[in-house]
Write an enzyme that holds these catalytic residues in place. Sequence first.
Site, mmCIF file in Angstrom:
data_model
loop_
_atom_site.group_PDB
_atom_site.id
_atom_site.type_symbol
_atom_site.label_atom_id
_atom_site.label_comp_id
_atom_site.label_asym_id
_atom_site.label_seq_id
_atom_site.Cartn_x
_atom_site.Cartn_y
_atom_site.Cartn_z
ATOM 1 N N ASN A 176 -0.660 5.110 7.249
ATOM 2 C CA ASN A 176 0.209 5.123 6.072
ATOM 3 C C ASN A 176 0.162 6.468 5.361
ATOM 4 O O ASN A 176 -0.902 7.060 5.190
ATOM 5 C CB ASN A 176 -0.217 4.020 5.096
ATOM 6 C CG ASN A 176 0.027 2.634 5.661
ATOM 7 O OD1 ASN A 176 1.124 2.104 5.601
ATOM 8 N ND2 ASN A 176 -1.012 2.038 6.239
ATOM 9 N N ASP A 236 -3.736 -5.977 6.190
ATOM 10 C CA ASP A 236 -3.221 -7.116 5.431
ATOM 11 C C ASP A 236 -2.031 -7.794 6.085
ATOM 12 O O ASP A 236 -1.452 -8.727 5.527
ATOM 13 C CB ASP A 236 -2.839 -6.670 4.013
ATOM 14 C CG ASP A 236 -1.735 -5.622 4.005
ATOM 15 O OD1 ASP A 236 -1.399 -5.089 5.082
ATOM 16 O OD2 ASP A 236 -1.205 -5.326 2.913
ATOM 17 N N GLU A 258 -7.367 8.846 -5.998
ATOM 18 C CA GLU A 258 -6.366 9.018 -4.936
ATOM 19 C C GLU A 258 -5.199 9.837 -5.490
ATOM 20 O O GLU A 258 -4.276 9.308 -6.088
ATOM 21 C CB GLU A 258 -5.886 7.650 -4.452
ATOM 22 C CG GLU A 258 -4.973 7.727 -3.242
ATOM 23 C CD GLU A 258 -4.421 6.374 -2.838
ATOM 24 O OE1 GLU A 258 -3.641 6.338 -1.867
ATOM 25 O OE2 GLU A 258 -4.748 5.357 -3.487
ATOM 26 N N HIS A 295 3.280 7.277 -5.447
ATOM 27 C CA HIS A 295 2.679 8.164 -6.437
ATOM 28 C C HIS A 295 3.780 8.899 -7.200
ATOM 29 O O HIS A 295 4.690 9.452 -6.572
ATOM 30 C CB HIS A 295 1.745 9.170 -5.766
ATOM 31 C CG HIS A 295 0.512 8.561 -5.183
ATOM 32 N ND1 HIS A 295 -0.755 8.958 -5.529
ATOM 33 C CD2 HIS A 295 0.344 7.565 -4.275
ATOM 34 C CE1 HIS A 295 -1.651 8.252 -4.862
ATOM 35 N NE2 HIS A 295 -1.000 7.395 -4.089
ATOM 36 N N ASP A 352 -6.747 -1.754 -0.660
ATOM 37 C CA ASP A 352 -5.737 -0.973 -1.377
ATOM 38 C C ASP A 352 -4.988 -1.888 -2.344
ATOM 39 O O ASP A 352 -3.806 -1.678 -2.643
ATOM 40 C CB ASP A 352 -4.760 -0.291 -0.418
ATOM 41 C CG ASP A 352 -3.996 0.856 -1.096
ATOM 42 O OD1 ASP A 352 -4.482 1.354 -2.126
ATOM 43 O OD2 ASP A 352 -2.909 1.233 -0.620
#
Length: 396
Positions: A227, A259, A135, A147, A284
């Site tokens: 997202n 979630d 990813e 990230h 995730d």
Amino acid sequence: MEDTVTQFSNCFILRNHEILKEDLFIRHGKILNPESLFYDERRQAELKIDCQGLLICPGLIDIQINGGFGIDFAKISADSNLLEEVTQKLFPYGVTSICPTIVTSPKRVYDQVIPNVKKSKGGKNCANILGLHLEGPFIAKAKKGAHPENCLKDLSNGFQDILDLYGSLENVAIITLAPELDYPHFPVIRECTKQGVIIALGHSEATLEIAEAAVRSGAAMVTHLFNAMNGFHHRADPGFLGLLDSIEHQSVFYGLISDGIHANSQALKLAYRTNKKGMVLVSDAISAMGLKPGEKCWYGQHEIELKDSKAVIAGTDILCGASTSVYHCMKNLIESAKVNLIDALEAATLHPAQALGIADSKGTLDFGADADFVLLNSETLEIRSTWIHGECVYKK
């Protein structure tokens, strides 16, 4: 003995989008056709297991999981047992196959992890490893999320940039990238697809036009819908959400983190009602899964803390992956979005297998498929046992 036929009786099974009152037969780690056994071989099962009315469904498949229980998959090359440790702790949640996911990292991480995390057949010590999910780092800075920006890269040299960073793609199943970096001719998407790697679109500012062009060039998935992408706009541009209506026709799947944190229940309902066949539940999950509130761990280059059940970069409120399993995502999809049991189970079993092109062996109880399955209570969804290749790896 190796040739033993095992019969699971007094059970219901999920097959062909239905819950049926049938027995399940396995041999050599595969689902067996009982007609061939009875009429061609003229034999019976040597071992019979009374399931006491439980439901048998395929084992859960998580194609986006970054770690768990304090372990970050970006560190697994240093100790091969870490991968086994995480997947063993996932067995009670019915997870039988995963794509270990590596978030945007320095080159040294890819050099260490990619050659050492091989696709492998699971068993009592480890789940099936279906290939790595890389990813990043070929993503949009504006949609980077957690990230690290200093590690992000563009695709100015096309597929050569992929080779220079990752090296061999032999152990890679999925690459998430921002399609605008590969626009307009999409040489990276085309070449990766040719080499059997699934391209997922994510962490992107791309318009719907660019996204659809990327799909026509071979992209097959959307990473965690809702997202790290532009929001829906009814006039300007619908963005990736516009793919929901065309995903089914383009054979594109979309990951969904249900979630209770990453997507509102109404958003889950919207995706499900628009295109349930493309829905792929993913956790995730990061190393924070299984930890207690206030505990800290590492995720890629960031220190993470669990704050009010949310995994965030330490000292901030920046959401950083999830802290629960794909099993809990499946349960929440049923409870909060009112999705029926069959569709919720298939979103965590059949659909991820279809997305990876392995639905002939995984995510199904069809004859000839791998005997990866779960016995659960269809009302409470409590997992009673988990099996990989016909071997019981967890029993409550």
